[in-house]
Design an enzyme around this catalytic site. Structure first.
Site, mmCIF file in Angstrom:
data_model
loop_
_atom_site.group_PDB
_atom_site.id
_atom_site.type_symbol
_atom_site.label_atom_id
_atom_site.label_comp_id
_atom_site.label_asym_id
_atom_site.label_seq_id
_atom_site.Cartn_x
_atom_site.Cartn_y
_atom_site.Cartn_z
ATOM 1 N N SER A 172 50.054 28.525 32.444
ATOM 2 C CA SER A 172 49.105 27.754 31.604
ATOM 3 C C SER A 172 49.563 27.828 30.077
ATOM 4 C CB SER A 172 47.838 29.077 31.234
ATOM 5 O OG SER A 172 46.960 28.674 30.628
ATOM 6 N N TYR A 212 43.943 37.562 30.278
ATOM 7 C CA TYR A 212 44.412 36.345 31.148
ATOM 8 C C TYR A 212 45.371 35.647 30.691
ATOM 9 C CZ TYR A 212 44.426 31.660 33.136
ATOM 10 O OH TYR A 212 44.592 30.439 33.751
HETATM 11 O O1 NJP Z 1 40.891 27.053 39.933
HETATM 12 P P1 NJP Z 1 39.987 27.299 41.187
HETATM 13 P P2 NJP Z 1 41.860 26.338 39.369
HETATM 14 N N1 NJP Z 1 44.687 35.026 47.448
HETATM 15 O O2 NJP Z 1 39.071 28.266 40.956
HETATM 16 C C1 NJP Z 1 42.917 30.542 44.826
HETATM 17 C C2 NJP Z 1 45.516 27.798 36.608
HETATM 18 N N2 NJP Z 1 44.868 27.223 35.334
HETATM 19 O O3 NJP Z 1 42.493 25.000 40.493
HETATM 20 O O4 NJP Z 1 41.073 32.279 47.735
HETATM 21 C C3 NJP Z 1 44.682 33.403 47.699
HETATM 22 O O5 NJP Z 1 39.640 25.982 41.679
HETATM 23 C C4 NJP Z 1 41.406 30.098 45.242
HETATM 24 O O6 NJP Z 1 41.071 30.280 46.305
HETATM 25 P P3 NJP Z 1 40.090 31.125 47.335
HETATM 26 C C5 NJP Z 1 44.975 29.012 37.053
HETATM 27 O O7 NJP Z 1 45.023 30.468 36.370
HETATM 28 C C6 NJP Z 1 43.590 26.852 35.350
HETATM 29 O O8 NJP Z 1 41.773 25.577 37.952
HETATM 30 O O9 NJP Z 1 39.654 30.530 48.609
HETATM 31 N N3 NJP Z 1 44.164 32.408 46.947
HETATM 32 C C7 NJP Z 1 41.550 28.850 44.778
HETATM 33 O O10 NJP Z 1 42.167 27.907 45.824
HETATM 34 C C8 NJP Z 1 45.287 29.086 38.509
HETATM 35 O O11 NJP Z 1 46.590 29.914 38.620
HETATM 36 C C9 NJP Z 1 43.116 26.440 34.227
HETATM 37 O O12 NJP Z 1 38.985 31.847 46.256
HETATM 38 C C10 NJP Z 1 43.412 32.820 45.728
HETATM 39 C C11 NJP Z 1 42.440 28.847 43.782
HETATM 40 O O13 NJP Z 1 43.207 30.172 43.866
HETATM 41 C C12 NJP Z 1 45.649 27.468 38.751
HETATM 42 O O14 NJP Z 1 45.705 26.980 37.565
HETATM 43 C C13 NJP Z 1 43.784 26.516 33.124
HETATM 44 C C14 NJP Z 1 43.264 34.291 45.443
HETATM 45 C C15 NJP Z 1 41.865 28.669 42.348
HETATM 46 O O15 NJP Z 1 41.283 27.582 42.127
HETATM 47 C C16 NJP Z 1 44.497 26.932 39.792
HETATM 48 O O16 NJP Z 1 43.267 27.330 39.089
HETATM 49 C C17 NJP Z 1 45.080 26.815 32.891
HETATM 50 C C18 NJP Z 1 43.643 35.349 46.206
HETATM 51 N N4 NJP Z 1 43.568 36.708 46.052
HETATM 52 C C19 NJP Z 1 45.763 27.603 34.261
HETATM 53 N N5 NJP Z 1 42.359 34.422 44.389
HETATM 54 C C20 NJP Z 1 41.804 25.800 34.105
HETATM 55 N N6 NJP Z 1 41.046 25.664 35.391
HETATM 56 O O17 NJP Z 1 41.365 25.514 33.011
HETATM 57 C C21 NJP Z 1 42.178 32.686 44.089
HETATM 58 O O18 NJP Z 1 45.857 26.721 31.992
HETATM 59 N N7 NJP Z 1 42.674 32.136 45.186
#
Ligand code: NJP
Length: 223
Positions: free
Chosen positions: A136, A148
Site C-alpha cells: 500500500s 493498518y
Molecule cells: O479490498 P476488497 P481491495 N482469507 O475488500 C479477501 C489492499 N489495499 O481489493 O475472504 C482470504 O474488495 C476478501 O475475500 P473474502 C488491501 O489491503 C487496498 O481494495 O471473500 N481472503 C477479498 O477478496 C488488500 O491487501 C486499498 O472476504 C481474505 C479481498 O481479500 C488488497 O489491496 C488501498 C481474507 C479484499 O478485497 C485488496 O483489497 C491500498 C482472509 N482471511 C491497499 N480476508 C484500498 N482499497 O483503498 C480478506 O493501499 N480476504
C-alpha cells in the site's frame, strides 16, 4: 498455459486482476473465503478448464496448502502468485483502535501474505515465475496512528527482503502499492479514488515484462 493464482480474488483488486489475467491467456486460481462470489467469477471466466474457485482463509497454513494442492491438481503448475488478500482497520489509531482488529489485520495482511509465498514458492522457483504482493502507499509513508499502515510497512519490508532471497533464481518479486482504491474494502463509495481496474493494469504491466525486467514496486495514487 500458465497459471495465475490470486488471493483475495472475490472482490476489488483481486477480482479485477483475475479478469485481466484470464483475458491475457492465463488460467486463474481464485482464492478467498466467499466461495459463492468466486464460483460466479470462475464460471464467468470460462469454468473449470480456465478458472477455479478455492475456499481459503489466508491465515490458515492448511487452507493455503490445500489451495496450492487444488490448483496443481486442476492446472498442474503455478507461474504467478499474487498475495493480495487484506483487510482494513475498524477504527483509527492506537488510542481508539480495537486490539481484536489489529490481530486480524496482522494475521491477514502480514502472516497470510508470507504464507502464500511459502506455499507457492516451490512452483514459482521451478517455473522461474513471479510473486506480487499488495502492499500500500500506506506502507511507504507516515500516516498518523495507522496500525493498518504498519501492517503494510511490514509487507513493503518483506517484499524487498524476499526479492533479495530470490536473487539469482529467475523469480521476480513486485510490490503493488496503491493509494485509495474504490473497492468493497470501504463501506461507502470513494469517488476520485483509483479503481480496482487501475491497480489490476499495474499488476499486469509488471507480469508482462520480459523475464529480465523485475519491476520492483509500483507506487500509485489517484492524484
Ligand atoms: O479490498 P476488497 P481491495 N482469507 O475488500 C479477501 C489492499 N489495499 O481489493 O475472504 C482470504 O474488495 C476478501 O475475500 P473474502 C488491501 O489491503 C487496498 O481494495 O471473500 N481472503 C477479498 O477478496 C488488500 O491487501 C486499498 O472476504 C481474505 C479481498 O481479500 C488488497 O489491496 C488501498 C481474507 C479484499 O478485497 C485488496 O483489497 C491500498 C482472509 N482471511 C491497499 N480476508 C484500498 N482499497 O483503498 C480478506 O493501499 N480476504
Amino acid at each position: 498455459m500458465k497459471t495465475f493464482l490470486i488471493t483475495g480474488a472475490s472482490s476489488g483488486i483481486g477480482e479485477a486482476t483475475a479478469r485481466l489475467a484470464s483475458g491475457a491467456g492465463y488460467r486463474v486460481a481464485l482464492a478467498a473465503r466467499s466461495t459463492d462470489k468466486l464460483e460466479r467469477l470462475a464460471e464467468e471466466l470460462g469454468g473449470p478448464d480456465r478458472a477455479i474457485a478455492v475456499a481459503c482463509d489466508v491465515t490458515s497454513l492448511d487452507d493455503q496448502q490445500a489451495m496450492v494442492d487444488r490448483t496443481l491438481s486442476a492446472f498442474g503448475r503455478i507461474d504467478v502468485a499474487f498475495a493480495n488478500a487484506g483487510i482494513g482497520a475498524t477504527a483509527a489509531g492506537t488510542e481508539n483502535g480495537d486490539p481484536a482488529n489489529w490481530r486480524d489485520m496482522m494475521l491477514v495482511n502480514i502472516f497470510g501474505c508470507v504464507l502464500t509465498v511459502k506455499v507457492c514458492l516451490e512452483q514459482i522457483k521451478r517455473n522461474r515465475g513471479h510473486i506480487l504482493l499488495t502492499g500500500s502507499r500506506a506502507g511507504r509513508r507516515v500516516n498518523k496512528g495507522s496500525v493498518y499502515g504498519a501492517t503494510k510497512w511490514a509487507v513493503t519490508g518483506y517484499g524487498h527482503n524476499l526479492r533479495e532471497e530470490m536473487a539469482g533464481t529467475g523469480v521476480r518479486v513486485t510490490l503493488i502499492e496503491p493509494g485509495m482504491v474504490d473497492t468493497p474494502f470501504f463501506d461507502e463509495p470513494k469517488p476520485g479514488a483509483l479503481t480496482a481496474d487501475d491497480v489490476a493494469r499495474a499488476v499486469m504491466y509488471a507480469v508482462e515484462q520480459p523475464g529480465h525486467v523485475n519491476v520492483s514496486e509500483i507506487l500509485m495514487a489517484p492524484e
